[in-house]
Design a protein around this motif. Structure first.
Motif, PDB file in Angstrom:
ATOM      1  N   GLU A 232       0.843  -1.194   0.000  1.00 42.34           N
ATOM      2  CA  GLU A 232       0.000   0.000   0.000  1.00 42.34           C
ATOM      3  C   GLU A 232       0.881   1.247   0.000  1.00 42.34           C
ATOM      4  O   GLU A 232       1.799   1.363   0.826  1.00 42.34           O
ATOM      5  N   GLY A 233       0.660   2.144  -0.951  1.00 38.92           N
ATOM      6  CA  GLY A 233       1.446   3.368  -1.007  1.00 38.92           C
ATOM      7  C   GLY A 233       1.713   3.803  -2.436  1.00 38.92           C
ATOM      8  O   GLY A 233       1.184   3.236  -3.398  1.00 38.92           O
ATOM      9  N   ASN A 234       2.568   4.819  -2.579  1.00 34.61           N
ATOM     10  CA  ASN A 234       2.911   5.351  -3.889  1.00 34.61           C
ATOM     11  C   ASN A 234       3.769   4.349  -4.667  1.00 34.61           C
ATOM     12  O   ASN A 234       4.853   3.960  -4.213  1.00 34.61           O
ATOM     13  N   ALA A 235       3.298   3.947  -5.858  1.00 37.13           N
ATOM     14  CA  ALA A 235       3.967   2.892  -6.624  1.00 37.13           C
ATOM     15  C   ALA A 235       5.390   3.291  -7.010  1.00 37.13           C
ATOM     16  O   ALA A 235       6.319   2.485  -6.939  1.00 37.13           O
ATOM     17  N   GLY A 236       5.585   4.530  -7.434  1.00 40.16           N
ATOM     18  CA  GLY A 236       6.911   4.970  -7.839  1.00 40.16           C
ATOM     19  C   GLY A 236       7.894   4.949  -6.696  1.00 40.16           C
ATOM     20  O   GLY A 236       9.055   4.536  -6.852  1.00 40.16           O
ATOM     21  N   LYS A 252       9.407  -5.433 -11.165  1.00 42.65           N
ATOM     22  CA  LYS A 252       8.393  -5.225 -12.192  1.00 42.65           C
ATOM     23  C   LYS A 252       7.050  -4.954 -11.535  1.00 42.65           C
ATOM     24  O   LYS A 252       6.587  -5.744 -10.706  1.00 42.65           O
ATOM     25  N   ARG A 253       6.428  -3.826 -11.893  1.00 43.33           N
ATOM     26  CA  ARG A 253       5.093  -3.531 -11.375  1.00 43.33           C
ATOM     27  C   ARG A 253       4.068  -4.272 -12.232  1.00 43.33           C
ATOM     28  O   ARG A 253       4.002  -4.080 -13.445  1.00 43.33           O
ATOM     29  N   VAL A 254       3.273  -5.114 -11.579  1.00 45.86           N
ATOM     30  CA  VAL A 254       2.300  -5.937 -12.293  1.00 45.86           C
ATOM     31  C   VAL A 254       1.005  -5.171 -12.509  1.00 45.86           C
ATOM     32  O   VAL A 254       0.457  -5.143 -13.612  1.00 45.86           O
ATOM     33  N   GLU A 255       0.490  -4.552 -11.441  1.00 46.46           N
ATOM     34  CA  GLU A 255      -0.715  -3.746 -11.559  1.00 46.46           C
ATOM     35  C   GLU A 255      -0.824  -2.832 -10.349  1.00 46.46           C
ATOM     36  O   GLU A 255      -0.192  -3.057  -9.318  1.00 46.46           O
ATOM     37  N   SER A 256      -1.628  -1.794 -10.467  1.00 49.46           N
ATOM     38  CA  SER A 256      -1.800  -0.836  -9.375  1.00 49.46           C
ATOM     39  C   SER A 256      -3.233  -0.321  -9.365  1.00 49.46           C
ATOM     40  O   SER A 256      -3.901  -0.271 -10.391  1.00 49.46           O
ATOM     41  N   ASP A 257      -3.701   0.025  -8.165  1.00 54.87           N
ATOM     42  CA  ASP A 257      -4.912   0.826  -8.058  1.00 54.87           C
ATOM     43  C   ASP A 257      -4.562   2.042  -7.207  1.00 54.87           C
ATOM     44  O   ASP A 257      -3.387   2.345  -7.000  1.00 54.87           O
ATOM     45  N   LYS A 258      -5.538   2.726  -6.693  1.00 55.30           N
ATOM     46  CA  LYS A 258      -5.262   3.965  -5.974  1.00 55.30           C
ATOM     47  C   LYS A 258      -4.502   3.730  -4.673  1.00 55.30           C
ATOM     48  O   LYS A 258      -3.771   4.594  -4.197  1.00 55.30           O
TER      49      LYS A 258
END
Length: 314
Positions: A232-236, A252-258
């Motif tokens: 949980e948090g800012n992906a970057g 590797k980022r697979v997926e993100s939501d808010k």
């Protein structure tokens, strides 16, 4: 039991296999894995004495295949990809014919009965081979290979064209053969090899690119390990912090939501990065929702090895 040294086979300008060497221990089930055209069948045909090599030797239980062909071939049972069956014969008559052709020195009726029992053909002895299903025709081919109780069984793509249930039955048969015989069998299906064999050789472009025990492929092949992570948090910010961990090779980022982002982390095989990941996320106050091991699949590893070999050709 089997010692293969520096095998090379050329067809004109085409080199089918180049400088292949390996050994197989008594009672070992060896899987020969590679894409179509890799050189598997060529190597197996040389081992059985069906064709000769341009260079190199094959020794089976102390006998070299070209120097003592008759003696050596008596120690081998061979099932080619397309079994050479006489389809107008009954199963039993065909096996009795092959018994005589191989000059087996065992009690004929008892031995044929035993071989048919081993491969599940006892109830089909009077049936014409042409009326059998693909799976049962393959069993007849197996039975032919077992005549004479050879020390070595060589199977070339034994499950091609079979349905899932037949494949499971053939795998069980191969495993059972390994209790008494040394077995080499080839396939281009990784799951089939990994579930059946003690050891795996991967061949590509006529060369061996990997040789490892089936239960230690990751370590033996130097494969990376993988971790799946939900945070949980800012992906970057999360990605940046994960990349700072020394043992981590790829993020590797697979997926993100808010709120939650999912990542996969590839890391060095000998490392355990879970504690480092926990500490890194704690520093930036990003709670870990889920963290689980997700090692690179055998299929991924196989494809990566093939791609690496292709790169070496360029």
């Amino acid at each position: 039991m089997i010692e293969v040294k520096h095998l090379t086979k050329r067809y004109g300008k085409l080199t089918a296999i180049k400088d292949i060497s390996f050994t197989v221990d008594t009672g070992e089930v060896l899987g020969f894995l590679g894409p179509n055209g890799a050189g598997k069948s060529t190597t197996m045909n040389i081992i059985t004495g069906y064709i000769s090599s341009n260079e190199g030797t094959v020794t089976i239980d102390g006998s070299e295949i070209l120097e003592e062909p008759k003696k050596t071939k008596q120690k081998i049972g061979y099932l080619p990809e397309n079994p050479p069956l006489y389809t107008d014969m009954t199963v039993r008559k065909y096996l009795e014919f092959m018994f005589d052709l191989k000059r087996v020195r065992l009690p004929k009726a008892e031995h044929v009965d035993e071989v048919m029992r081993l491969v599940g053909l006892s109830k089909h002895g009077k049936r014409l081979i042409k009326n059998l299903s693909k799976g049962y025709k393959q069993r007849v081919g197996f039975a032919q290979a077992l005549l004479g109780d050879p020390q070595v069984i060589v199977l070339d793509e034994p499950t091609v064209g079979l349905d899932p249930q037949q494949i499971i039955e053939i795998r069980k048969l191969i495993k059972s053969l390994g209790k008494k015989h040394t077995v080499i069998f080839s396939s281009h299906v990784l799951s089939e090899i990994s579930e059946t064999c003690d050891r795996i050789i991967i061949i590509y472009g006529g060369k061996i690119i990997a040789d490892a025990k089936a239960d230690s492929l990751y370590e033996a092949l130097g494969s990376d390990r993988r971790l799946s992570l939900s945070v949980e948090g800012n992906a970057g910010e999360i990605s940046s912090e994960l990349n700072k961990i020394p043992e981590v090779l790829r993020v590797k980022r697979v997926e993100s939501d808010k709120k939650v982002s999912r990542f996969t982390l590839d890391y060095k095989a000998e490392a355990d990065v879970r504690r480092s990941v926990f500490n890194a996320m704690a520093r930036i106050n990003c709670p870990i929702i889920e963290m689980r091991s997700g090692d690179e699949s055998l299929e991924d590893m196989y494809l990566r090895l093939i791609e690496k070999a292709k790169g070496g050709e360029r």
